[in-house]
Design an enzyme around this catalytic site. Structure first.
Site, PDB file in Angstrom:
ATOM      1  CE  LYS A  32       6.474   5.295 -14.344  1.00  0.00           C
ATOM      2  NZ  LYS A  32       5.539   6.678 -14.025  1.00  0.00           N
TER       3      LYS A  32
ATOM      4  CE1 TYR B 131       3.287   5.697 -16.946  1.00  0.00           C
ATOM      5  CE2 TYR B 131       5.320   7.284 -18.440  1.00  0.00           C
ATOM      6  CZ  TYR B 131       4.591   6.959 -16.992  1.00  0.00           C
ATOM      7  OH  TYR B 131       3.806   7.493 -16.090  1.00  0.00           O
TER       8      TYR B 131
ATOM      9  CD  GLU C 147       1.105   9.507  -7.520  1.00  0.00           C
ATOM     10  OE1 GLU C 147       2.378   9.389  -7.483  1.00  0.00           O
ATOM     11  OE2 GLU C 147       0.760   8.850  -7.527  1.00  0.00           O
TER      12      GLU C 147
ATOM     13  NE  ARG D 244     -14.106   1.391 -27.950  1.00  0.00           N
ATOM     14  CZ  ARG D 244     -15.051   1.564 -27.417  1.00  0.00           C
ATOM     15  NH1 ARG D 244     -15.493   0.511 -28.132  1.00  0.00           N
ATOM     16  NH2 ARG D 244     -15.042   1.982 -26.652  1.00  0.00           N
TER      17      ARG D 244
ATOM     18  CG  HIS E 155     -15.330  -2.476 -23.087  1.00  0.00           C
ATOM     19  ND1 HIS E 155     -16.057  -2.064 -24.759  1.00  0.00           N
ATOM     20  CD2 HIS E 155     -15.225  -1.082 -22.069  1.00  0.00           C
ATOM     21  CE1 HIS E 155     -16.461  -0.448 -23.984  1.00  0.00           C
ATOM     22  NE2 HIS E 155     -16.317  -0.098 -23.079  1.00  0.00           N
TER      23      HIS E 155
ATOM     24  CG  LEU F 186       3.679   4.821  -9.816  1.00  0.00           C
ATOM     25  CD1 LEU F 186       3.369   3.469 -10.107  1.00  0.00           C
ATOM     26  CD2 LEU F 186       4.809   5.889 -10.840  1.00  0.00           C
TER      27      LEU F 186
HETATM   28  N1  PDD Z   1       6.356   9.739 -13.499  1.00  0.00           N
HETATM   29  N2  PDD Z   1       3.495  10.061  -9.334  1.00  0.00           N
HETATM   30  C1  PDD Z   1       3.809   9.272 -10.785  1.00  0.00           C
HETATM   31  C2  PDD Z   1       1.876  10.123 -11.028  1.00  0.00           C
HETATM   32  C3  PDD Z   1       4.107   9.847 -11.627  1.00  0.00           C
HETATM   33  O1  PDD Z   1       4.071   9.501 -12.996  1.00  0.00           O
HETATM   34  C4  PDD Z   1       5.643   9.362 -11.496  1.00  0.00           C
HETATM   35  C5  PDD Z   1       6.449   9.310 -12.264  1.00  0.00           C
HETATM   36  C6  PDD Z   1       6.282   9.717  -9.658  1.00  0.00           C
HETATM   37  C7  PDD Z   1       7.528   9.450  -9.041  1.00  0.00           C
HETATM   38  O2  PDD Z   1       7.798   7.798  -9.976  1.00  0.00           O
HETATM   39  P1  PDD Z   1       9.002   7.754 -10.776  1.00  0.00           P
HETATM   40  O3  PDD Z   1      10.588   8.200  -9.079  1.00  0.00           O
HETATM   41  O4  PDD Z   1       9.564   6.582 -10.057  1.00  0.00           O
HETATM   42  O5  PDD Z   1       9.613   8.225 -11.648  1.00  0.00           O
HETATM   43  C8  PDD Z   1       4.988   9.573  -9.173  1.00  0.00           C
HETATM   44  C9  PDD Z   1       7.651   9.786 -15.038  1.00  0.00           C
HETATM   45  C10 PDD Z   1       8.973  10.391 -14.554  1.00  0.00           C
HETATM   46  C11 PDD Z   1       6.886  10.228 -15.822  1.00  0.00           C
HETATM   47  O6  PDD Z   1       5.350   9.679 -15.777  1.00  0.00           O
HETATM   48  O7  PDD Z   1       7.227  10.549 -16.736  1.00  0.00           O
END
Ligand code: PDD
Length: 283
Positions: A146, A33, A180, A98, A100, A204
């Site tokens: 992501k 996403y 993070e 479903r 794996h 990320l």
């Molecule tokens: N989240 N790290 C994680 C685990 C994240 O889910 C996000 C963003 C970030 C920051 O990434 P960016 O600067 O590209 O938004 C770092 C989004 C906003 C969410 O899951 O809603």
């Protein structure tokens, strides 16, 4: 107005959207996403988000026409008449009973919707900063993708909120390296140097993170992409988090330890102001 969703190119009210239980996102979080902010009707750093979406899809071998996704995102934002808000886009591998084994060449399901912000969710914290908790990073080893597999992130955020904090800062249990946050990247400032963990499978690579590194360069703030530990975090002069919703936010306490003098520090304020200028210039 009801929020309109675009599902595989078809626009319909989000509340009427039905997706098969055989969507692999439902069983396995087999989906990726993006969240892109919209300022004054314009998608902010859209090319960067699309490129990261392409990278996430390629990492999982999900084939999807990104130019179509781009067109659908723009159409959806126009249909919902978003001025200040965000668009959410999710691409799952597709539908299959479903199992794996990962099926080859499924038709991906692309879900898009966009929402107007009624108010900035972080407004109460922009000047005073947030409180953060610490939580072990329980996630898998490909956090650079992501993925919609965010259960460990949600648990960490939930624990943070139960400790009266707005965000959880995550650390590796073996070496106490900070990774993070539950939905943001993290930076510290110590000895006038901005520090954030380097790009790797452990984090990320946030679009806002990259933007802040570029801002630091333009402001001649020394910035390094280096790991730091829980104790370095607690003894930092400043701590800040970055993300599409948070933008740039100061952190004034971590797990009950006051950071600096307990107010948002000067480097964070400079970066945050530059980020606001960049937003305005992008309109
Ligand atoms: N989240 N790290 C994680 C685990 C994240 O889910 C996000 C963003 C970030 C920051 O990434 P960016 O600067 O590209 O938004 C770092 C989004 C906003 C969410 O899951 O809603």
């Amino acid at each position: 107005m009801k929020t309109l969703a675009t599902f595989n190119g078809q626009i319909q009210p989000l509340e009427h959207l039905k997706i098969s239980a055989n969507d692999r996102a439902f069983y396995f979080a087999d989906a990726v996403y993006e969240v892109v902010r919209i300022y004054s009707g314009k998608l902010f750093l859209f090319a960067e988000h699309l490129s990261r979406l392409g990278r996430s899809l390629a990492s999982l071998g999900i084939k999807c026409d990104l130019s179509l996704v781009e067109k659908d995102i723009m159409e959806n934002v126009n249909a919902n008449k978003i001025f200040d808000g965000y668009v959410y886009v999710q691409v799952s591998r597709g539908e299959a009973p479903r199992a794996h084994q990962i099926p080859k060449n499924l038709k991906p399901n692309v879900t898009i919707y966009s929402v107007e912000f009624v108010s900035d969710p972080f407004a109460p914290f922009r000047a005073s900063g947030i409180k953060a908790s610490l939580h072990p990073d329980w996630r898998w080893k490909r956090r650079d993708i992501k993925s919609t597999n965010l259960l460990a992130n949600c648990i960490a955020r939930d624990r943070a909120e139960s400790e009266n904090c707005q965000e959880a800062i995550l650390y590796e249990e073996d070496d106490f390296a900070i990774t993070e946050c539950s939905s943001n990247n993290v930076f510290i400032v110590s000895s006038n140097t901005l520090r954030t963990p380097p790009v790797s499978n452990r984090i990320l690579n946030g679009i806002t993170r990259q933007c802040v590194l570029a801002i630091a360069k333009s402001l001649n703030i020394e910035a390094v992409e280096e790991n730091f530990t829980v104790s370095e975090l607690k003894f930092a002069d400043e701590v800040l988090i970055t993300g599409s919703f948070a933008e740039v936010l100061g952190v004034v306490s971590v797990a009950g330890c006051t950071i600096g003098d307990g107010s948002v520090g000067p480097v964070t304020r400079m970066i945050s102001e530059s980020f606001q200028d960049l937003k305005k210039a992008s309109h």
